[in-house]
Design an enzyme around this catalytic site. Sequence first.
Site, PDB file in Angstrom:
ATOM      1  N   GLN A  72      -7.810  -0.049  -6.326  1.00 14.02           N
ATOM      2  CA  GLN A  72      -6.412  -0.078  -5.905  1.00 14.02           C
ATOM      3  C   GLN A  72      -5.629  -1.215  -6.557  1.00 14.02           C
ATOM      4  O   GLN A  72      -6.094  -2.353  -6.610  1.00 14.02           O
ATOM      5  CB  GLN A  72      -6.319  -0.215  -4.384  1.00 14.02           C
ATOM      6  CG  GLN A  72      -4.899  -0.075  -3.861  1.00 14.02           C
ATOM      7  CD  GLN A  72      -4.802  -0.211  -2.359  1.00 14.02           C
ATOM      8  OE1 GLN A  72      -4.893  -1.305  -1.829  1.00 14.02           O
ATOM      9  NE2 GLN A  72      -4.605   0.909  -1.671  1.00 14.02           N
TER      10      GLN A  72
ATOM     11  N   PRO B  16      -9.601   0.522   1.557  1.00 17.16           N
ATOM     12  CA  PRO B  16      -9.542  -0.661   0.679  1.00 17.16           C
ATOM     13  C   PRO B  16      -9.044  -1.889   1.416  1.00 17.16           C
ATOM     14  O   PRO B  16      -7.865  -2.234   1.353  1.00 17.16           O
ATOM     15  CB  PRO B  16      -8.560  -0.226  -0.410  1.00 17.16           C
ATOM     16  CG  PRO B  16      -7.636   0.727   0.290  1.00 17.16           C
ATOM     17  CD  PRO B  16      -8.464   1.435   1.323  1.00 17.16           C
ATOM     18  N   MET B  17      -9.929  -2.582   2.129  1.00 14.98           N
ATOM     19  CA  MET B  17      -9.523  -3.724   2.951  1.00 14.98           C
ATOM     20  C   MET B  17      -9.578  -5.029   2.155  1.00 14.98           C
ATOM     21  O   MET B  17     -10.614  -5.372   1.579  1.00 14.98           O
ATOM     22  CB  MET B  17     -10.413  -3.816   4.186  1.00 14.98           C
ATOM     23  CG  MET B  17     -10.247  -2.629   5.129  1.00 14.98           C
ATOM     24  SD  MET B  17     -11.428  -2.663   6.496  1.00 14.98           S
ATOM     25  CE  MET B  17     -12.916  -2.083   5.669  1.00 14.98           C
TER      26      MET B  17
ATOM     27  N   ASP C  94      -6.950   4.356  13.583  1.00 14.13           N
ATOM     28  CA  ASP C  94      -7.575   4.586  14.892  1.00 14.13           C
ATOM     29  C   ASP C  94      -8.805   5.472  14.828  1.00 14.13           C
ATOM     30  O   ASP C  94      -9.075   6.250  15.752  1.00 14.13           O
ATOM     31  CB  ASP C  94      -6.562   5.167  15.888  1.00 14.13           C
ATOM     32  CG  ASP C  94      -5.478   4.172  16.275  1.00 14.13           C
ATOM     33  OD1 ASP C  94      -5.615   2.985  15.921  1.00 14.13           O
ATOM     34  OD2 ASP C  94      -4.499   4.585  16.919  1.00 14.13           O
TER      35      ASP C  94
ATOM     36  N   CYS D 232       0.746  -1.898   2.106  1.00 14.84           N
ATOM     37  CA  CYS D 232       0.481  -3.284   2.514  1.00 14.84           C
ATOM     38  C   CYS D 232       1.726  -3.873   3.184  1.00 14.84           C
ATOM     39  O   CYS D 232       2.804  -3.892   2.586  1.00 14.84           O
ATOM     40  CB  CYS D 232       0.079  -4.140   1.323  1.00 14.84           C
ATOM     41  SG  CYS D 232      -0.287  -5.848   1.802  1.00 14.84           S
TER      42      CYS D 232
ATOM     43  N   LYS E 108      -1.957   5.203  -1.455  1.00 18.45           N
ATOM     44  CA  LYS E 108      -2.217   4.930  -0.036  1.00 18.45           C
ATOM     45  C   LYS E 108      -0.930   4.385   0.566  1.00 18.45           C
ATOM     46  O   LYS E 108      -0.378   3.404   0.077  1.00 18.45           O
ATOM     47  CB  LYS E 108      -3.349   3.928   0.165  1.00 18.45           C
ATOM     48  CG  LYS E 108      -3.675   3.714   1.646  1.00 18.45           C
ATOM     49  CD  LYS E 108      -4.940   2.891   1.854  1.00 18.45           C
ATOM     50  CE  LYS E 108      -5.340   2.910   3.337  1.00 18.45           C
ATOM     51  NZ  LYS E 108      -4.462   2.125   4.195  1.00 18.45           N
TER      52      LYS E 108
END
Length: 342
Positions: free
Chosen positions: A71, A17-18, A204, A102, A141
């Site tokens: 989210q 969720p960017m 990553d 965040c 998250k």
Amino acid sequence: MLKIGDIEMKNRVVLAPMAGVCNPAFRLIAKEFGTGLVCAEMVSDKAILHGNKRTMEMLFVDEREKPLSLQIFGGDRESLIEAAKVVDKQTNADIIDINMGCPVPKVTKCDAGARWLLDPNKIYEMVSAVVDAVDKPVTVKMRIGWDDEHVYAVENARMVEKAGGSAVSVHGRTREQLYTGKANWDIIKDVKQAVSIPVIGNGDVFSPEDAKRMLEQTGVDGVMIGRGALGNPWMLYRTIQYLSTGDLLGDPTPREKMEVAILHMDRLIALKNEAVAVREMRKHLAWYLKGLPGGARVKDVIMEETGRDRMVAILENYIHSLESEEPAPAASDRRTEEEVVH
């Protein structure tokens, strides 16, 4: 397969969720590339309760995107509960995700996002309150910790499970790291071994091989891909194919990348007005162009554009120049730029 509550995904690949990225235009492309679960960008609980137009638009879910996780974030128990109820009853999202990763100060200063990582008891209190208030599965998250001295990932994940959470996604960096340094997959593995709910690993994963290695090293149930998919939804598709068949597909051609970039822009325009969509698309096009021959120079040209047709003309002529083995346009040469457009 990855299963969260009673929601079953067709594979183990999840789009992260960017913020500023995962709107319906990009999420739908990710879904069309086969992604098992797509996650919408985070929305403030108080913004949801204020009901302003832009926030309500962020809660829109296209049926073609499902299953989808929406989210929310917030630091106040009552407003988080009420916002979760809105998502539960007034949207067709499948999963409600709570952000506790965040790292940006404007979020953590409100006792939200990564700030929760310092207080396992608050995690239990907040997650259990939301779980009790809604019918949809609730997930979290999180990051592994606030900083190197405060890494409570295992305890925090156990609190999510104890509170009735249906899954937890773990980004292998601390809040202090932001997006620098290396993600700690060993702690993700520790979390997986500590809880019985599904664990999704994040951090990553920039290639299909990275995804496979994460699954093997940590034992997680799913792999969440974020920055690796920026301007590159093929990364999602290639990962799905590699995990399911062992076949490592090649990279897309420049033409294929630009065709999807234009589709992405047109979907953004359908969501927003052209001026807003084209301005927002500039950063996406920079990602789509990354690594392509002469892409940096084309990026400099498109950063000045405000119209859809001009943007498309630049991209189409850029592809033509590549296929004709002609030099790419230089932003510093106005005459060259005009040649690119016309």
